[in-house]
Design a protein around this motif. Structure first.
Motif, PDB file in Angstrom:
ATOM      1  N   ARG A 223       0.847  -1.198   0.000  1.00 10.15           N
ATOM      2  CA  ARG A 223       0.000   0.000   0.000  1.00 10.15           C
ATOM      3  C   ARG A 223       0.878   1.242   0.000  1.00 10.15           C
ATOM      4  O   ARG A 223       1.733   1.400   0.871  1.00 10.15           O
ATOM      5  CB  ARG A 223      -0.904   0.016   1.237  1.00 10.15           C
TER       6      ARG A 223
ATOM      7  N   CYS B  79       0.696   5.115   0.438  1.00 12.02           N
ATOM      8  CA  CYS B  79      -0.279   6.013   1.045  1.00 12.02           C
ATOM      9  C   CYS B  79       0.237   7.450   1.074  1.00 12.02           C
ATOM     10  O   CYS B  79       1.203   7.745   1.794  1.00 12.02           O
ATOM     11  CB  CYS B  79      -0.584   5.576   2.477  1.00 12.02           C
TER      12      CYS B  79
ATOM     13  N   SER C  30      -1.265   7.669  -3.987  1.00 17.62           N
ATOM     14  CA  SER C  30      -1.788   6.533  -3.217  1.00 17.62           C
ATOM     15  C   SER C  30      -2.306   5.451  -4.157  1.00 17.62           C
ATOM     16  O   SER C  30      -3.043   5.757  -5.093  1.00 17.62           O
ATOM     17  CB  SER C  30      -2.957   6.954  -2.325  1.00 17.62           C
TER      18      SER C  30
ATOM     19  N   THR D 200      13.054   1.419  -2.048  1.00 17.74           N
ATOM     20  CA  THR D 200      13.754   2.005  -0.892  1.00 17.74           C
ATOM     21  C   THR D 200      15.161   2.482  -1.253  1.00 17.74           C
ATOM     22  O   THR D 200      15.998   2.686  -0.386  1.00 17.74           O
ATOM     23  CB  THR D 200      13.836   1.042   0.326  1.00 17.74           C
TER      24      THR D 200
ATOM     25  N   HIS E 153       3.551   7.105   3.499  1.00 18.34           N
ATOM     26  CA  HIS E 153       3.983   5.782   3.977  1.00 18.34           C
ATOM     27  C   HIS E 153       3.844   4.734   2.891  1.00 18.34           C
ATOM     28  O   HIS E 153       2.977   4.840   2.027  1.00 18.34           O
ATOM     29  CB  HIS E 153       3.146   5.374   5.189  1.00 18.34           C
TER      30      HIS E 153
ATOM     31  N   TYR F 249       3.469   0.606   2.851  1.00 14.80           N
ATOM     32  CA  TYR F 249       3.350  -0.625   3.640  1.00 14.80           C
ATOM     33  C   TYR F 249       3.573  -1.829   2.739  1.00 14.80           C
ATOM     34  O   TYR F 249       2.907  -1.968   1.712  1.00 14.80           O
ATOM     35  CB  TYR F 249       1.971  -0.718   4.290  1.00 14.80           C
TER      36      TYR F 249
ATOM     37  N   ASN G 139       1.988  -4.963   5.348  1.00 15.56           N
ATOM     38  CA  ASN G 139       1.660  -4.259   6.593  1.00 15.56           C
ATOM     39  C   ASN G 139       2.850  -3.707   7.363  1.00 15.56           C
ATOM     40  O   ASN G 139       2.687  -3.125   8.433  1.00 15.56           O
ATOM     41  CB  ASN G 139       0.811  -5.141   7.518  1.00 15.56           C
ATOM     42  N   GLN G 140       4.061  -3.880   6.827  1.00 16.81           N
ATOM     43  CA  GLN G 140       5.221  -3.266   7.482  1.00 16.81           C
ATOM     44  C   GLN G 140       5.533  -1.944   6.778  1.00 16.81           C
ATOM     45  O   GLN G 140       5.632  -1.905   5.544  1.00 16.81           O
ATOM     46  CB  GLN G 140       6.429  -4.203   7.360  1.00 16.81           C
ATOM     47  N   ASP G 141       5.662  -0.891   7.548  1.00 17.39           N
ATOM     48  CA  ASP G 141       5.948   0.423   6.958  1.00 17.39           C
ATOM     49  C   ASP G 141       7.433   0.509   6.608  1.00 17.39           C
ATOM     50  O   ASP G 141       8.284   0.635   7.489  1.00 17.39           O
ATOM     51  CB  ASP G 141       5.570   1.524   7.955  1.00 17.39           C
TER      52      ASP G 141
ATOM     53  N   THR H 103       8.980   2.834   5.097  1.00 18.13           N
ATOM     54  CA  THR H 103       9.564   4.181   5.105  1.00 18.13           C
ATOM     55  C   THR H 103      10.221   4.502   6.444  1.00 18.13           C
ATOM     56  O   THR H 103      10.871   5.528   6.578  1.00 18.13           O
ATOM     57  CB  THR H 103       8.515   5.273   4.795  1.00 18.13           C
ATOM     58  N   THR H 104      10.052   3.614   7.422  1.00 20.38           N
ATOM     59  CA  THR H 104      10.617   3.915   8.740  1.00 20.38           C
ATOM     60  C   THR H 104      11.777   2.977   9.112  1.00 20.38           C
ATOM     61  O   THR H 104      12.271   3.016  10.228  1.00 20.38           O
ATOM     62  CB  THR H 104       9.527   3.780   9.832  1.00 20.38           C
TER      63      THR H 104
END
Ligand SMILES: Nc1ncnc2c1ncn2[C@@H]1O[C@H](COP(=O)(O)OP(=O)(O)OP(=O)(O)O)[C@@H](O)[C@H]1O
Ligand SMILES: [Mg+2]
Length: 255
Positions: free
Chosen positions: A6, A8, A28, A56, A64, A66, A69-71, A73-74
């Protein structure tokens, strides 16, 4: 909101405060597992930038992404390296094969970097070369094989680690039409028979017509989406050309 990937509200600015360019504006969308998706748009519309956010290689300014379900960007550098290694495969425009290694060694190198057992590496690389029809040329060097064979080697290298997502930026950009068709047939087979999820950036309507869904970027924003559904490739190609004529000016195959 259970998409495989995803994206976003992603924004990307380049430059300094005094001289800032907004390249992506609140983008998005979702990518489902098993999709063969295309990104089209005029030169400078932000296609490569978007791909670099997903891979990345570059960081978002805001928003963001995902991945299951893991983000992503962090994540810190160390986690990013692991993330890329375990989840992504790349096919570059110039294929990036190492000329001092044979076809087989080029493919094996991609696996050795993952620290797998030698036996597993050999079996998996054999299987992938078989799938892509390049086992007979495994001991040749890249400069000894045709452009089409090189592409299939690049695809094998992208596929050998069974990545969850394959990213390709203008993979047909430097190819004659016969080699381009071979590559696109390979992508289709990777998608349909091996279940690979593929995201391909392309200028070219013919290449895009192999995708199942296409997002059109303009000035850093998604302005249209086409789903192939049950259309034949020819019908889909015409729909793509219709959309491109609306973007004003970026003629397919212009580069
Ligand atoms: N590292 C960077 N620093 C500054 N500006 C950049 C950088 N990378 C890209 N840009 C700018 O961002 C915009 C989008 O570039 P991007 O490479 O994403 O376009 P593109 O859609 O891939 O184009 P093309 O079809 O020509 O490959 C362009 O205006 C470009 O000049
Ligand atoms: Mg680009």
């Amino acid at each position: 909101m259970s998409g495989f990937i995803r994206i976003c509200d992603v924004e990307k600015y380049y430059g300094t405060k005094a001289n800032m360019t907004k390249v992506l504006n609140r983008v998005s969308f979702e990518i489902n597992s098993g999709e063969f998706m295309g990104i089209m748009g005029p030169s400078g519309s932000g296609k490569t930038t978007l791909l670099n956010m997903l891979s990345t290689i570059d960081t978002v300014t805001s928003g963001h992404i995902y991945f299951e379900n893991q983000d992503i960007t962090t994540l810190n550098e160390e986690k990013l390296a692991l993330f890329r290694k375990h989840n992504l495969g790349f096919v570059f425009q110039d294929f990036n094969l190492l000329d001092t290694l044979t076809i087989e060694e080029n493919i094996i190198l991609a696996m050795s970097l993952q620290g797998k057992e030698k036996k597993e590496i050999n079996a998996r690389s054999r299987q992938t070369m078989d799938q892509l029809g390049i086992y007979p040329i495994k001991d040749k060097f890249p400069y000894e094989v045709s452009g089409g064979q090189k592409q299939r080697c690049a695809c094998a290298r992208a596929l050998v680690n069974e990545p969850k997502l394959i990213l390709a930026d203008e993979p047909t950009g430097a190819l004659d039409s016969k080699s381009a068709t071979t590559l696109l047939d390979t992508f289709t087979s990777m998608n349909e028979n091996l279940g690979a999820t593929i995201l391909m950036v392309t200028h070219d309507a013919f290449s895009a017509s192999y995708c199942k869904r296409i997002l059109f970027l303009k000035d850093g924003e998604i302005f249209h989406e086409l789903v192939r559904g049950n259309d034949t490739r020819r019908v889909f190609l015409n729909k793509i050309l219709d959309v491109l004529s609306l973007t004003g000016g970026d003629v397919p195959d212009a580069e």
